[in-house]
Design an enzyme around this catalytic site. Structure first.
Site, PDB file in Angstrom:
ATOM      1  CB  SER A   1       5.877  15.907 -39.754  1.00 46.04           C
ATOM      2  OG  SER A   1       5.721  15.331 -38.538  1.00 46.04           O
TER       3      SER A   1
ATOM      4  CD  GLU B   1       7.279  26.891 -40.623  1.00 46.30           C
ATOM      5  OE1 GLU B   1       8.427  26.596 -40.430  1.00 46.30           O
ATOM      6  OE2 GLU B   1       6.360  26.466 -40.896  1.00 46.30           O
TER       7      GLU B   1
ATOM      8  CG  HIS C   1      55.147  54.111 -34.885  1.00 52.63           C
ATOM      9  ND1 HIS C   1      53.893  54.273 -34.391  1.00 52.63           N
ATOM     10  CD2 HIS C   1      56.005  53.716 -34.066  1.00 52.63           C
ATOM     11  CE1 HIS C   1      53.938  54.016 -32.922  1.00 52.63           C
ATOM     12  NE2 HIS C   1      55.328  53.800 -32.660  1.00 52.63           N
TER      13      HIS C   1
ATOM     14  CE  LYS D   1       2.024  19.025 -40.088  1.00 53.69           C
ATOM     15  NZ  LYS D   1       2.574  20.372 -40.257  1.00 53.69           N
TER      16      LYS D   1
ATOM     17  CG  HIS E   1     -11.902  42.767 -39.276  1.00 58.38           C
ATOM     18  ND1 HIS E   1     -11.564  43.486 -38.068  1.00 58.38           N
ATOM     19  CD2 HIS E   1     -12.438  43.739 -40.009  1.00 58.38           C
ATOM     20  CE1 HIS E   1     -11.646  44.837 -38.322  1.00 58.38           C
ATOM     21  NE2 HIS E   1     -12.130  44.825 -39.531  1.00 58.38           N
TER      22      HIS E   1
END
Length: 465
Positions: free
Chosen positions: A319, A332, A130, A325, A189
């Site tokens: 590209s 990414e 069961h 390219k 910076h």
């Protein structure tokens, strides 16, 4: 006409179940009532739950609460379920009851039906095995679902994330050694700063990931304590003495994890603070990876009009319109995964703080986000390491050109001629298009031979002895 369904019953009445399905009435109700999204529990979670059911059957037999033939049938049913069966037998969506009760019953029903079939009975008979009385003996969704959360997370970390991280960390060690003598201009910076070696930069990346891994490991240690045997709301109702210890012992054996029962199992039902902490640790890892990938992407920008200090492997055209390219696609992909992980971690933390009284009812979301984050990070780290990091090269000519042209080498003169005089040399050189040496000579602030002795980029990368 051949029937395409069978009639099963639960405490609410009759339900039509597909004739070939190994699940039962409660699973079918969930399928019909929660048609939300496409996300289902991944195989690693179901495998963890199968190990729990198997361990509990063994512990119940040893505690004399389950007959030997029933316990053996349950264990054999758990062992017989393959990866293909997981996709076929466990179709429930993540977006269901927040306790995971329906997934627990999905396991109970499938295991019972497989066991009964092996013993000569038809699916749906609930005899001799069961789903509630036997497969779920000494258990509740309240304790077994969190246990599956703990175990699947530990397995995913051990088998997916840690190996991927180790490979990346080792690769960074190799790159730090390979680049240790390449002096380049540092940047703060996004402006020129004093020199640093490329090896020092990669050693920093190594240390970031090592620290991130330790934070995850320290948090994950808490997950080895599991609420097995806590049953409903952590009380241990309907469990025999010694059940939790025996079940944890068998689970350790089946999963090759070092597990132990929690002193207060109610904690892992009412709250999931450890998963909130783990979400934070995964976010910390994502932050480190995002920084590393972005740095490499910036230093590899170009090839002619950017920083161009690193040469990234060229894996595919970049590209559909610009011939020749090539893009930093691995960086990414990794940064997208980091952003996604951060979002999933925020949802996990929100779910963890949203529990009420004796039960947090966001459990499916918490484990879904946790396992998804681990899988995504593991895959992205492996892809980035193999398709970018290993093949990374230093563009020593570009690095040398940038170093030679930097005005911030003047910093080495500050202890000798003062901050304001050093700044005057830098500003004069920049304004009049002179080298630092030419500006210093024009201003008469330091002898030429002293300038050459003091302004040495290699010496500027470490404290003077």
């Amino acid at each position: 006409m051949k029937q395409n369904h069978r009639i099963e019953t639960d405490t609410m009445g009759e339900v039509k179940v597909p004739i070939n399905a190994m699940w039962g009435a409660q699973t079918q109700r969930s399928l019909e009532n929660f048609r939300i999204g496409q996300e289902t529990f991944p195989p690693i979670f179901i495998r963890s739950y199968l190990a729990i059911k198997k361990a509990c059957a063994t512990a119940n037999y040893e505690c004399n609460t389950l007959q030997k033939d029933i316990a053996e049938a349950i264990k054999k049913a758990c062992d017989s379920i393959t990866e293909e069966d997981i996709a076929k037998h466990f179709p429930l969506k993540i977006w269901q009851t927040g306790s995971g009760t329906q997934t627990n019953m999905n396991l109970n029903e499938v295991i019972a039906n497989i066991a009964n079939t092996s013993l000569g009975s038809e699916p749906g008979t609930k005899k001799p095995v069961h789903p509630n009385d036997h497969v779920n003996r000494s258990q509740s969704s309240n304790d077994t679902f969190p246990v599956a959360m703990h175990i699947s997370t530990l397995m995913a970390l051990r088998d997916q994330l840690y190996p991927a991280l180790e490979k990346m960390i080792n690769t960074l060690t190799q790159k730090a050694t390979e680049f240790k003598d390449i002096v380049k201009i540092g940047r703060t910076h996004m402006q020129d700063a004093v020199p640093i070696t490329l090896g020092q930069e990669f050693a920093t990346y190594h240390d970031q990931l090592t620290s991130a891994k330790k934070r995850i490991e320290n948090t994950a240690e808490e997950l080895t304590h599991i609420p097995i045997g806590g049953t409903a709301v952590g009380t241990g109702l309907n469990t025999p003495p010694g059940f939790a210890e025996r079940a944890a012992q068998h689970l350790s054996l089946y999963t090759k994890l070092k597990l132990s029962p929690m002193d207060n199992p109610a904690q892992a039902m009412a709250a999931h603070d450890t998963f909130s902490a783990l979400a934070g640790a995964l976010t910390s890892l994502a932050s480190a990876l995002h920084k590393i990938a972005n740095d490499i992407r910036l230093m590899g920008s170009g090839p002619r009009c950017g920083l161009g200090e690193l040469l990234l492997p060229e894996n595919e055209p970049g590209s559909s319109i610009m011939p020749g390219k090539v893009n930093p696609t691995q960086a990414e992909a990794l940064t997208m995964v980091c952003v996604q992980t951060t979002g999933l971690s925020a949802a996990t933390s929100t779910a963890c703080l949203s529990g009420h009284l004796e039960l947090n009812v966001y459990k499916p979301l918490i484990i879904h986000n946790t396992l998804t984050s681990i899988q995504l990070l593991s895959d992205a780290i492996t892809s980035f390491t193999e398709n970018c990091l290993i093949g990374l090269q230093a563009n020593t000519k570009k690095i040398s050109d940038h170093l030679t042209n930097s005005l911030m080498l003047v910093t080495a003169l500050t202890p000798h001629i003062g901050y304001e005089n050093a700044a005057l040399i830098a500003k004069t050189a920049h304004k009049e298009g002179l080298t630092l040496k030419e500006a210093a000579k024009k201003l008469g602030l330091i002898a030429e031979e002293d300038f050459e002795k003091l302004v040495n980029p290699v010496d500027m990368t470490r404290p003077k002895k």
